[in-house]
Scaffold this motif. Sequence first.
Motif, short mmCIF file in Angstrom:
data_model
loop_
_atom_site.label_atom_id
_atom_site.label_comp_id
_atom_site.label_asym_id
_atom_site.label_seq_id
_atom_site.Cartn_x
_atom_site.Cartn_y
_atom_site.Cartn_z
N VAL A 63 -1.00 13.49 27.33
CA VAL A 63 -1.49 14.24 28.47
C VAL A 63 -0.39 15.14 29.04
N THR A 64 0.84 14.64 29.08
CA THR A 64 1.95 15.46 29.57
C THR A 64 2.16 16.68 28.68
N THR A 65 2.10 16.47 27.37
CA THR A 65 2.26 17.59 26.44
C THR A 65 1.14 18.60 26.60
N PHE A 66 -0.10 18.10 26.78
CA PHE A 66 -1.23 19.01 26.97
C PHE A 66 -1.08 19.81 28.25
N SER A 67 -0.67 19.16 29.33
CA SER A 67 -0.53 19.85 30.62
C SER A 67 0.56 20.91 30.54
N LEU A 68 1.68 20.57 29.91
CA LEU A 68 2.77 21.54 29.79
C LEU A 68 2.34 22.74 28.94
N THR A 69 1.57 22.47 27.86
CA THR A 69 1.07 23.56 27.02
C THR A 69 0.13 24.47 27.79
N ALA A 70 -0.75 23.87 28.61
CA ALA A 70 -1.67 24.68 29.41
C ALA A 70 -0.93 25.54 30.42
N MET A 71 0.11 24.99 31.03
CA MET A 71 0.88 25.76 32.00
C MET A 71 1.62 26.92 31.34
N VAL A 72 2.23 26.65 30.19
CA VAL A 72 2.95 27.72 29.48
C VAL A 72 1.97 28.80 29.03
N SER A 73 0.77 28.42 28.60
CA SER A 73 -0.23 29.41 28.20
C SER A 73 -0.65 30.27 29.38
#
Length: 397
Positions: A53-63
């Motif tokens: 979930v942390t990786t997904f959230s960070l990816t969404a923010m960077v996108s």
Amino acid sequence: MWFRAGLFCVFAIGLALASAIIGHVISYEFATKVGASSVDSILNVLASSMLAVTTFSLTAMVSAYSGATSNITPRAVQLLVEDATAQNALATFLGSFLFAIVGIIALSTGFYGESGRVILLGGTIVVIATIVITFLRWIEHITRFGRVNDTIARVETAAMKATSAVGPPRFGPRRERDVPDGAALIHLEHIGRITHVDIAVLQEVAEDIDGQIVLSAPPGTMADPSRMAAWTTARPDAKQVETLRSAFTVAHDRAFDHDPRFGLVVLSEIASRALSPAVNDPGTAISVIEAGTRVLSAIVAIEESTDGPCSDKVIVPPLSFPELLEDFYRPIARDGAGLIEVAIRLQKSLAALAEAEPAARADCAAAAAEALARAMAAMTAEADRSQIARIHRRYWS
């Protein structure tokens, strides 16, 4: 962004280790009834899921940051980075992962007794409840995070907040303030944008030297050793000059906090990007014009305040209203000159400002005339030219 995540991680590690310290308050019989031995499997599930979930959230923010940089304007990205909901979500998920990892390590070393396991189970339940609430908020938030309308609203809000740091604007043509011969000129040693001026420090120095200090470089100004930041007719010593220089915060980029003009510039950049041939989105430009009108209306409504550290010993130049109009309307009028819907909205926006503040009417009329001239030169259809000319006469006859 790292502060919230670091703070939550410290709290999570402390919660995991505190279970062993305060575990003695729980009786052994109660611990066996609760069945705290299941906390091992719960922590394993928590650790594996929270990392994903942390990786997904960070990816969404960077996108979202990348999308705002390429499709909106890079100057608006700092508002997305400062988003509290996104920072709380990332901090919660990362802290929960560390809580589970520390708990698993402590359990494998026998750090907890049976009583300590009960405290750890209670802390795990609290962490899971926090994760669920944060995740639900994050799901609702991410559906609009970084979108064009969301970014426009953020820039408008930031510009509105910055209006509280300025006084009433100055209408009419620019009037130069003469610097007397023999005045002490204050120059800054760094090159960059002034993001904040500590008026309280200027006030203290003005009282020490028993003279006036005139600020000539408000927030948003490009500072360099040749640019005068302030001047005074008194004679400050070397230490007082350094104190005056320390009142100016210089950074590489402009900031929204004390510079409403920067908010208007960023709004105009969003509109210009939307009006480019590659995007061709006049609807976004119209939304920006409406947002900028609200910001400018708030600026012209500012009244002179006697509160705060300012006095007659520190003179702060007011914002130039014609320059505010140039910053916001000129790029939109230039890039949307050939679009009748954008040209009409510009005329109505300027008319609304003139109605809100009669002193601004001459400046708004000049901006409206310039926008009309650009539209008449760019429009190819005679019907469009006739319509925009008729609307201009309606408001500025």
